[in-house]
Scaffold this motif. Sequence first.
Motif, mmCIF file in Angstrom:
data_model
loop_
_atom_site.group_PDB
_atom_site.id
_atom_site.type_symbol
_atom_site.label_atom_id
_atom_site.label_comp_id
_atom_site.label_asym_id
_atom_site.label_seq_id
_atom_site.Cartn_x
_atom_site.Cartn_y
_atom_site.Cartn_z
ATOM 1 N N VAL A 398 -14.695 -67.797 -1.987
ATOM 2 C CA VAL A 398 -15.246 -67.104 -3.149
ATOM 3 C C VAL A 398 -15.104 -65.599 -2.911
ATOM 4 O O VAL A 398 -15.576 -65.070 -1.897
ATOM 5 N N PHE A 399 -14.448 -64.927 -3.841
ATOM 6 C CA PHE A 399 -14.225 -63.492 -3.706
ATOM 7 C C PHE A 399 -15.332 -62.751 -4.441
ATOM 8 O O PHE A 399 -15.559 -62.968 -5.640
ATOM 9 N N VAL A 400 -16.076 -61.876 -3.717
ATOM 10 C CA VAL A 400 -17.150 -61.112 -4.331
ATOM 11 C C VAL A 400 -16.879 -59.614 -4.148
ATOM 12 O O VAL A 400 -16.211 -59.203 -3.216
ATOM 13 N N GLU A 401 -17.435 -58.814 -5.068
ATOM 14 C CA GLU A 401 -17.285 -57.368 -4.940
ATOM 15 C C GLU A 401 -18.489 -56.667 -5.560
ATOM 16 O O GLU A 401 -19.168 -57.219 -6.440
ATOM 17 N N ARG A 402 -18.706 -55.458 -5.069
ATOM 18 C CA ARG A 402 -19.766 -54.611 -5.625
ATOM 19 C C ARG A 402 -19.162 -53.251 -5.944
ATOM 20 O O ARG A 402 -18.609 -52.586 -5.072
#
Length: 407
Positions: A398-402
């Motif tokens: 799962v690719f997450v970003e902020r």
Amino acid sequence: MAHDEIIDRYSRLARAAAAGRVVADCGPDAFEQGGFGAAGYEDTNALPEAAVRASLGCGNPVAVAALRTGETVLDLGSGGGIDVLLSARRVGPSGKAYGLDASPDMLALARRNAEQAGVANVEFLQGVIEHVPLPDRTVDVVISNCVVNLSGDKAAVLAEAFRVLRPGGRFGVSDVVTDGDLDPRRRQAAEERIGCVAGALSVTDYRGLLGAAGFVGVDITLTTDHGDGVHSAIVRATKPAAGPGLEIRPMRDADASQVLAIYQAGLDTGQASFETTAPSWEGFTAGRLPHLRYVAADTGTGQVVGWVAGSAVSTRPVYAGVVEHSVYVHPGCQAHGIGTALLTTFIAACEDAGVWTVQSGIFPENTASLALHQALGFRVVGTRERIGRHHGRWRDVVFVERRSSSH
């Protein structure tokens, strides 16, 4: 100016103030602009005249630090005690204000001023701001008024401020800064005109030293412009908050074995990374940005119980503000908010460093990590299905970003 010369200079000024003379550490032009001395204070009526006469600062750090009832405050380079006395008033009888100065004459003057003012919740210490004579995590707030610029080792001063602050403590000072690296001609012109430039840091260097010491939330606001690139400024920063018995600080080479052991323990769960073996310390540090590495340590034992670090995603300039991060917590210390504290610190440090996107890849089975990241403002971009084989089976990530709110 050498250390002994500085002490001698301020000792002479203290004796002059005690004798009833108005003293000045800067030229008259600076005072006419309202940038130095007691001009920056709103109300000095209740203070002894000698404390006001000996005010040699460039602002009002008591107001800058937003002191609260019951707090413990340390004033670096407290001089005649004006900021200590004002701080004592702000924090009230349940709080305390320390003043630190290297000049015996200034300390004697400050103690007389405190006695005359009838202020009991103060203590004046003799020492240098590069070696504060207080234990670790003693104070809630560190203030200073146009003194840090005088030090020949500003990195040591800021490291000491970080050391004596409790987690979540505040650094709020008034100081003299430059808006860039002044050429010798401009610096000499400023020193000849106002006499208060000394070893003033550029805004960029000040930010860098605060970050290296471990501070986050760094904010430097220029106030009075003294010409030739010299400004009075308000400098604010925060020591990262942490749970009881914990401190978050920059990662050091001495932490190597503990950091790598925690890394390996995480890899052994099979849910942290495609990697199966922690790298050497050389390999670890080579791949991670030096200004974005922190540990959570037990304040009693010094044991490292977690870490967070960031890596550049690319060497291409267009991606200069994009980093990938990892956060690991000792298996015996999970579910204690350590991961939250570490990642919160990391995010704040990224904001200070101009990072606009923080990203990571997480196995979908690692629900605790996904929940942590989403709670701190990360969004799920998508799932990369069957992206790699791990222990003989295909795994999704799962690719997450902020994204930074200020970029």
